[in-house]
Design an enzyme around this catalytic site. Sequence first.
Site, PDB file in Angstrom:
ATOM      1  N   GLU A 125      37.876  -2.641  30.728  1.00 30.18           N
ATOM      2  CA  GLU A 125      37.946  -3.320  29.251  1.00 30.18           C
ATOM      3  C   GLU A 125      37.348  -2.653  28.134  1.00 30.18           C
ATOM      4  O   GLU A 125      36.558  -3.067  27.530  1.00 30.18           O
ATOM      5  CB  GLU A 125      37.120  -4.738  29.786  1.00 30.18           C
ATOM      6  CG  GLU A 125      37.899  -5.531  30.750  1.00 30.18           C
ATOM      7  CD  GLU A 125      37.274  -6.849  31.003  1.00 30.18           C
ATOM      8  OE1 GLU A 125      38.035  -7.723  31.006  1.00 30.18           O
ATOM      9  OE2 GLU A 125      35.884  -6.889  30.954  1.00 30.18           O
TER      10      GLU A 125
HETATM   11  N1  IFG Z   1      36.629  -8.823  34.162  1.00 35.94           N
HETATM   12  C1  IFG Z   1      35.421  -7.912  33.856  1.00 35.94           C
HETATM   13  C2  IFG Z   1      34.164  -8.364  34.590  1.00 35.94           C
HETATM   14  C3  IFG Z   1      33.990  -9.841  34.578  1.00 35.94           C
HETATM   15  C4  IFG Z   1      35.283 -10.357  35.222  1.00 35.94           C
HETATM   16  C5  IFG Z   1      34.832 -12.050  35.549  1.00 35.94           C
HETATM   17  C6  IFG Z   1      36.419  -6.452  35.717  1.00 35.94           C
HETATM   18  C7  IFG Z   1      36.654  -5.175  36.276  1.00 35.94           C
HETATM   19  C8  IFG Z   1      36.385 -10.308  34.327  1.00 35.94           C
HETATM   20  N2  IFG Z   1      35.857  -6.844  34.437  1.00 35.94           N
HETATM   21  O1  IFG Z   1      36.680  -7.564  36.552  1.00 35.94           O
HETATM   22  O2  IFG Z   1      32.878  -7.689  33.878  1.00 35.94           O
HETATM   23  O3  IFG Z   1      33.669 -10.368  33.133  1.00 35.94           O
HETATM   24  O4  IFG Z   1      35.964 -12.714  36.324  1.00 35.94           O
END
Ligand code: IFG
Length: 510
Positions: A303
């Site tokens: 992200e």
């Molecule tokens: N995606 C984010 C996490 C977390 C997650 C919550 C990944 C690799 C959503 N990154 O999963 O930091 O916020 O479900």
Amino acid sequence: MPAGEQLPVIPRPVTAERLGGSAFTLAPDARVSVAGPGAGEVAALLVAELASDCRRDLAIVHEPPAYGDIAIVIAPDETPDDERAEGYSLSITAEGVRIGAATAAGAFWGVQTLRQLVPVECASDPLTIEPLSIRDHPRYAYRGAMLDVARHFFAPDDVKRFIDAIVLLKVNHLHLHLTDDQGWRIHIESWPNLTAHGASTGSDGSDGGFYTQDEFRDLVAYAAERHVTIVPELDMPGHTNAALASYPELNASGVAPELYTGAKVGFSTLLVDDDTTDRFIDDVVREVAALTPGPYLHIGGDECLSTSADDFLRFIARASAIVAAHGKTPAGWHEMGKSAELPDGTVGQYWDFVTPRGSAADETLSFVRQGGSIIMSPADVAYLDIVYEEGDRLGQDWADGPTGIRESFVWDPARIVPGLGDAHILGVEAPVWTETLATIEDVEEMVFPRLAAVAEVAWSPAPADTEPVESERDFDDFAPRLAALGAHWAAGGTNFRRVPEISWRESVRV
Ligand code: IFG
């Protein structure tokens, strides 16, 4: 346990046979006979469990077993060559119980199977177990759970409680998500403000906290005694607000942002081509690598919405090289596969859906093209912070709808990314992110029972690859075994969600 009923063991063993004949009875004077390297340590863990679960005090003896004893034997020829790493045999007859393995890890997994076969009401006599013969070994070497200790911090005792619970399911890796926007949770001697300031709060303004390096060493040792490898994650270049808030010099403007307690993602980034930042990365990786006997050091890479595409590529190439230079195999979320300059063997962690979207599949295969392997964590079945049902108080709801116990069970890691089969899948991991989870009880409610489903996917034999997964993963066989495990959780004090799909047996230890 009436004949014909499923053997109450999760993950399902490779082979299990009822032997008939007289049951094994654990007599008050039964001992644990040990032979071979590491057998004494494994026996000590079994004896401790029988003491706490059944109030029975067994002696450990370094002599051949007598009638009615439990024997733990560790020797090279106890398992076939290709099952030596973690395989075991378990035989139970009126004569006694015998666990055979080529390694202490294998024997320890045999002990977990035995623990599930011991009746929950094991403090009262007679403690009997029906005669069985089991031969077992895992499909994947990497069977992980991830605990996000950055959004909400969890004290060392909570982490040990989590380790105790995951080993009953033969989970052998604990990925600790140590840093994020909301908190930096591992003390770094060369950058002390990361914890002095960056650990002072958490999601929803929670109390924050961090592990001293001695506390982290203690967690690593506690895990290792239980054949669990710790995988530390320092998420970068995104998810770095806590670091940026701790050191103005890490920011382009020279001004540090405020600490962050919300639930947004993607707004932070470390700098690229910046000497201070390069020194920062090298220092934090060096110090955490020195605390990590395990092979992997995870640097996130997820992200990075505030990092330009070019900067991201340059950052990942440099940061992953620094990890390798400090003697660790880099690991990262699948977006890191955008880079074609990963050190050989870098491990990619897939977190898109069971049907890949966008570039997720190609980014994942990029690790394989660079000599790496994959940990499968499909978010719509293996993310344990996703709600069980719409409207749940705990959890998030962004992964293609709620995730029920059946969804966590009916999938296969080798049927997700086209072209990615078991040859390049290191294993499976179930993350639990803690934006909405403030206590270890909340974490356990989200993790159990769904981790039991993911643990079976990670350990038990692959379903036949000719049929759809739905017809191969027999939920009707799994459900009664999960109900039996629930009784152990209830008696042992592990919180779990009483999902309606299972006929739970609420028995408590007398
Ligand atoms: N995606 C984010 C996490 C977390 C997650 C919550 C990944 C690799 C959503 N990154 O999963 O930091 O916020 O479900």
